[in-house]
Each structure stands twice: as C-alpha cells, then as structure tokens.
Design a protein around this motif. Sequence first.
Motif, PDB file in Angstrom:
ATOM      1  N   GLY A 368      47.611   8.404   4.544  1.00  0.00           N
ATOM      2  CA  GLY A 368      46.857   8.629   3.325  1.00  0.00           C
ATOM      3  C   GLY A 368      46.408   7.398   2.594  1.00  0.00           C
ATOM      4  O   GLY A 368      46.304   7.400   1.363  1.00  0.00           O
ATOM      5  N   ASP A 369      46.110   6.315   3.296  1.00  0.00           N
ATOM      6  CA  ASP A 369      45.658   5.089   2.640  1.00  0.00           C
ATOM      7  C   ASP A 369      44.288   5.331   2.002  1.00  0.00           C
ATOM      8  O   ASP A 369      43.286   5.535   2.683  1.00  0.00           O
ATOM      9  N   VAL A 370      44.237   5.324   0.674  1.00  0.00           N
ATOM     10  CA  VAL A 370      43.001   5.663  -0.036  1.00  0.00           C
ATOM     11  C   VAL A 370      41.920   4.614   0.161  1.00  0.00           C
ATOM     12  O   VAL A 370      40.730   4.910   0.047  1.00  0.00           O
ATOM     13  N   LEU A 371      42.295   3.365   0.435  1.00  0.00           N
ATOM     14  CA  LEU A 371      41.309   2.317   0.659  1.00  0.00           C
ATOM     15  C   LEU A 371      40.463   2.630   1.881  1.00  0.00           C
ATOM     16  O   LEU A 371      39.240   2.492   1.868  1.00  0.00           O
ATOM     17  N   PHE A 372      41.110   3.071   2.954  1.00  0.00           N
ATOM     18  CA  PHE A 372      40.375   3.398   4.162  1.00  0.00           C
ATOM     19  C   PHE A 372      39.468   4.601   3.935  1.00  0.00           C
ATOM     20  O   PHE A 372      38.366   4.670   4.479  1.00  0.00           O
ATOM     21  N   ILE A 373      39.916   5.570   3.141  1.00  0.00           N
ATOM     22  CA  ILE A 373      39.111   6.764   2.868  1.00  0.00           C
ATOM     23  C   ILE A 373      37.830   6.378   2.124  1.00  0.00           C
ATOM     24  O   ILE A 373      36.734   6.848   2.452  1.00  0.00           O
ATOM     25  N   SER A 374      37.953   5.519   1.140  1.00  0.00           N
ATOM     26  CA  SER A 374      36.772   5.100   0.384  1.00  0.00           C
ATOM     27  C   SER A 374      35.837   4.281   1.261  1.00  0.00           C
ATOM     28  O   SER A 374      34.609   4.355   1.108  1.00  0.00           O
ATOM     29  N   LEU A 375      36.397   3.523   2.190  1.00  0.00           N
ATOM     30  CA  LEU A 375      35.575   2.731   3.101  1.00  0.00           C
ATOM     31  C   LEU A 375      34.780   3.644   4.034  1.00  0.00           C
ATOM     32  O   LEU A 375      33.594   3.399   4.305  1.00  0.00           O
ATOM     33  N   LEU A 376      35.404   4.718   4.505  1.00  0.00           N
ATOM     34  CA  LEU A 376      34.709   5.681   5.361  1.00  0.00           C
ATOM     35  C   LEU A 376      33.591   6.381   4.581  1.00  0.00           C
ATOM     36  O   LEU A 376      32.490   6.587   5.113  1.00  0.00           O
ATOM     37  N   SER A 377      33.854   6.726   3.331  1.00  0.00           N
ATOM     38  CA  SER A 377      32.829   7.368   2.503  1.00  0.00           C
ATOM     39  C   SER A 377      31.639   6.432   2.294  1.00  0.00           C
ATOM     40  O   SER A 377      30.479   6.863   2.331  1.00  0.00           O
ATOM     41  N   LYS A 378      31.921   5.158   2.119  1.00  0.00           N
ATOM     42  CA  LYS A 378      30.860   4.163   1.939  1.00  0.00           C
ATOM     43  C   LYS A 378      30.030   4.040   3.211  1.00  0.00           C
ATOM     44  O   LYS A 378      28.790   3.967   3.162  1.00  0.00           O
ATOM     45  N   LEU A 379      30.710   4.028   4.380  1.00  0.00           N
ATOM     46  CA  LEU A 379      29.996   3.941   5.645  1.00  0.00           C
ATOM     47  C   LEU A 379      29.121   5.166   5.858  1.00  0.00           C
ATOM     48  O   LEU A 379      27.956   5.055   6.280  1.00  0.00           O
ATOM     49  N   ASP A 380      29.651   6.349   5.585  1.00  0.00           N
ATOM     50  CA  ASP A 380      28.879   7.580   5.754  1.00  0.00           C
ATOM     51  C   ASP A 380      27.631   7.584   4.874  1.00  0.00           C
ATOM     52  O   ASP A 380      26.563   8.056   5.283  1.00  0.00           O
ATOM     53  N   LEU A 381      27.757   7.047   3.668  1.00  0.00           N
ATOM     54  CA  LEU A 381      26.610   6.972   2.766  1.00  0.00           C
ATOM     55  C   LEU A 381      25.548   6.023   3.325  1.00  0.00           C
ATOM     56  O   LEU A 381      24.346   6.311   3.274  1.00  0.00           O
ATOM     57  N   LEU A 382      25.983   4.898   3.872  1.00  0.00           N
ATOM     58  CA  LEU A 382      25.046   3.950   4.464  1.00  0.00           C
ATOM     59  C   LEU A 382      24.331   4.554   5.670  1.00  0.00           C
ATOM     60  O   LEU A 382      23.126   4.345   5.864  1.00  0.00           O
ATOM     61  N   ILE A 383      25.088   5.296   6.494  1.00  0.00           N
ATOM     62  CA  ILE A 383      24.481   5.953   7.665  1.00  0.00           C
ATOM     63  C   ILE A 383      23.444   6.994   7.219  1.00  0.00           C
ATOM     64  O   ILE A 383      22.344   7.074   7.766  1.00  0.00           O
ATOM     65  N   LYS A 384      23.799   7.746   6.178  1.00  0.00           N
ATOM     66  CA  LYS A 384      22.875   8.771   5.669  1.00  0.00           C
ATOM     67  C   LYS A 384      21.604   8.150   5.113  1.00  0.00           C
ATOM     68  O   LYS A 384      20.499   8.613   5.385  1.00  0.00           O
ATOM     69  N   ASN A 385      21.757   7.072   4.348  1.00  0.00           N
ATOM     70  CA  ASN A 385      20.589   6.403   3.773  1.00  0.00           C
ATOM     71  C   ASN A 385      19.703   5.804   4.865  1.00  0.00           C
ATOM     72  O   ASN A 385      18.476   5.797   4.756  1.00  0.00           O
ATOM     73  N   ASP A 386      20.343   5.302   5.937  1.00  0.00           N
ATOM     74  CA  ASP A 386      19.574   4.711   7.038  1.00  0.00           C
ATOM     75  C   ASP A 386      18.741   5.777   7.752  1.00  0.00           C
ATOM     76  O   ASP A 386      17.606   5.539   8.140  1.00  0.00           O
ATOM     77  N   LYS A 387      19.330   6.981   7.922  1.00  0.00           N
ATOM     78  CA  LYS A 387      18.611   8.070   8.585  1.00  0.00           C
ATOM     79  C   LYS A 387      17.437   8.557   7.739  1.00  0.00           C
ATOM     80  O   LYS A 387      16.432   9.065   8.279  1.00  0.00           O
ATOM     81  N   ASN A 388      17.545   8.443   6.410  1.00  0.00           N
ATOM     82  CA  ASN A 388      16.499   8.945   5.525  1.00  0.00           C
ATOM     83  C   ASN A 388      15.327   8.000   5.367  1.00  0.00           C
ATOM     84  O   ASN A 388      14.343   8.319   4.710  1.00  0.00           O
ATOM     85  N   LYS A 389      15.456   6.762   5.909  1.00  0.00           N
ATOM     86  CA  LYS A 389      14.369   5.793   5.768  1.00  0.00           C
ATOM     87  C   LYS A 389      13.171   6.177   6.629  1.00  0.00           C
ATOM     88  O   LYS A 389      13.327   6.684   7.722  1.00  0.00           O
TER      89      LYS A 389
END
Length: 389
Positions: A368-389
């Motif tokens: 349950g390391d919350v740092l890793f969870i927030s990092l994954l959420s940040k990566l998913d957001l970047l992937i989503k934004n890249d697909k929307n370009k």
Amino acid sequence: QNDLISKIGKKVQLTDLANLIDFAFLALHGPYGEDGRIQGLLEYIGIPYSGSGILPSSIGIDKSIQKKLMINAGFNSPNYFTIDRADWINGKAKNYWQKAKSEIGFPIVIKPANQGSSIGISIINNDDELLFMGAVEKAFFTKWLDCSVWKKLTEKEKIEFVRNLSDIREGIGMPLKISLKLSGISGDDVILYNPYDLILFLNNNCNSTDGFVLEALDGECTVIVEQFIEGKEFSCIVLEDTDSDGLVIALPPTEIRKGKELFDYRSKYLPGLSRKITPIEVEDKHINSIRVECERLFTELCFDVYARIDGFLGVDGKVYLNDPNTTSGMMPSSFFFHQAAEIGLTPSQFLTYIIRTSLSKRIKNAKGDVLFISLLSKLDLLIKNDKNK
C-alpha cells in the motif's frame, strides 16, 4: 575519486536517489543487474523499478537452481551435472572428464551458472580432455598460466595475450586475483586491476614457479556441463498483465539462425553474426507448444512483469527451455522489440507498457505505498493526454 567527481559533476549519495529518481528502468545484465541486488537496493531506498522483484531475479540468474526447479516441475531437460569452483581450483575435479563422456556424450555444452549475455560458454565436439579443461576454466573465469610458455613470448605477444585475457568476451576479465600459495610461493594473494601490472608481475615472478592460477574477482561459483540439444533455437518474450489478475502471455517466439554453432556474446550483439526470424519458422502447433511452455515456466519461477525465455525445439519435437532471463536486451534489433512489433506495438508503446505494468506490480508488492499509487495515476494521466493529442 572525489577529486575526479568534483571536476565533472556532483557526487550523489545513496540516500539522495529517492529525491532524484521517480522510476528506475533496469537494462542491466548479469551479476548485480538482474540477480536481485540492484532490485533489493531500490526497494530499500523506496524507488520503483522495472521487471522482476528480488526473489525471481535471484532465481533467474542461477541456471543450476533453475534446472532443479524446472525438472521438479516436469519440464524437459538435457542430461547435466555441475562442478563446484572450490573443487576445481583445489584439483578435486579430475574425474569430471570421464563423467562428461559417460553421462553426457558429445557434443558437450559447458557454461557458467550465474552469468548473462552468454559469456563463458563453450561446446566440446571431440574426445579432447585439454579442450574440456580449458572450457571449464573459461566458464569459471580462471586461467592457468604456464610460466615456461610466458617466457617464450615476445613483448608484442605478451601484450596481445593479456589484452585477450582482460576482455570478458574472450578471457576472464579484470580485476583478477593471483594466489601465491597455489604456486608454492609464500605471501598473500595479489590483486591486479591493470593489464600492464599483470605483465610486470609475470615478468618479475615467472622465474620463481612453474605457473600461476589467475582468477577473476567477479568470477563464477558453479559450472554446468550439459548435453547439446539438436534443433531450432528460439527466444520468447513473456508478459504479465497485472491489471488482469496476473494473466501471462507469451509473444510470438523468435528463431535464432547463427553463422556458427554457438550463440555467444558476439553473435548476440555484433551485426551480421546471426539472424533473427519472428515468428520461428515451424508449424503453428510447435509455436503454440513453445508459448505454452514459456508461460508455464514464467509462472513456475514466480517471474514478474516480463521475461525473455530461451530454448530449443528439439529434433524430437520436444520443447527444451534452458535459459529464463528476467530482463532482455534493449538494442533496436533485440528480441524484445522484434516480438512487440508482431503484436502491433512500437518501441515507445512497449516500453510504456513495461513501465506501467512494473509500477502496478510494485504497488501490489509494496503493502500500500501511496507514493507509488500517485506515481501510477500521474503516468496514466500522461498516457491519456498523449492519446488525446
């Protein structure tokens, strides 16, 4: 060392890394890189990393342990036995040549148990004990240097000999240790870091003994002697989908066609010495058998995220898996990208998949390391934004 660092940059302490690195993408081969040590260090300081964790990495580097686990799990295996380093160095391995001939037969494959990139591998085709002894020496990264031979070499020949000896692709590498006691000379072990120091040592001491045992400091503890498998050689990338309850998928395997019988370091990394054909040119039923066995082995050895599993499709139609690796080469021509292309992934897409799957795996194993969870959420957001370009 500190003076050198001050001239080119700033020295980074281990405790500083977690503030400088979000994610460590590992592309290190062999000891220290894929054996669990760097993985353990990164876990200790709290940095997520790509690929397998500590336990599967430790299993993945040790071919002697792998073989025992694979045989117990019902995988096909050639006949083999192992030689212990201490027995070899101390002269307790005199009967191994006869054992190899009677239990293995020709051709005989000799390889170190804990190395990457096919370093230290030899094939013995004929009844020649000297070749066998030399191949075992090579796999242990040791070398008996006969002083009478050394003294007959010209200065140019001595330089060439030491150059080859120092090259890990051909010799034993450096730094190396010389045990004076094994040569009948009083004194402590000598450790040399420079090839020129080795030439100087041998010139100064070869009149005092018959020869020296040279041992690489980063050597080998166990050597495997096994039966050569006739058939098509292949390599297969296996992926884990952590978002689908750990579903394991083997990609289309790549056939390795070599210019010579041994797919060694040079064949792997130098252009023109081997061909890679994806998928392997065999019937679909054999491709499916290879994929099923690779997926099963990935699960049996507790691998994470992805792996490269090498093996042979024997002339008997059986699948022999002989080298599971927890990491893969990352050069443009590597199996990693060949097989990803077969399922429609570009290199950047495939690397993104590996990073995301690795983060997901680290979260599941990090309690349950919350740092890793927030990092994954940040990566998913970047992937989503890249697909929307």
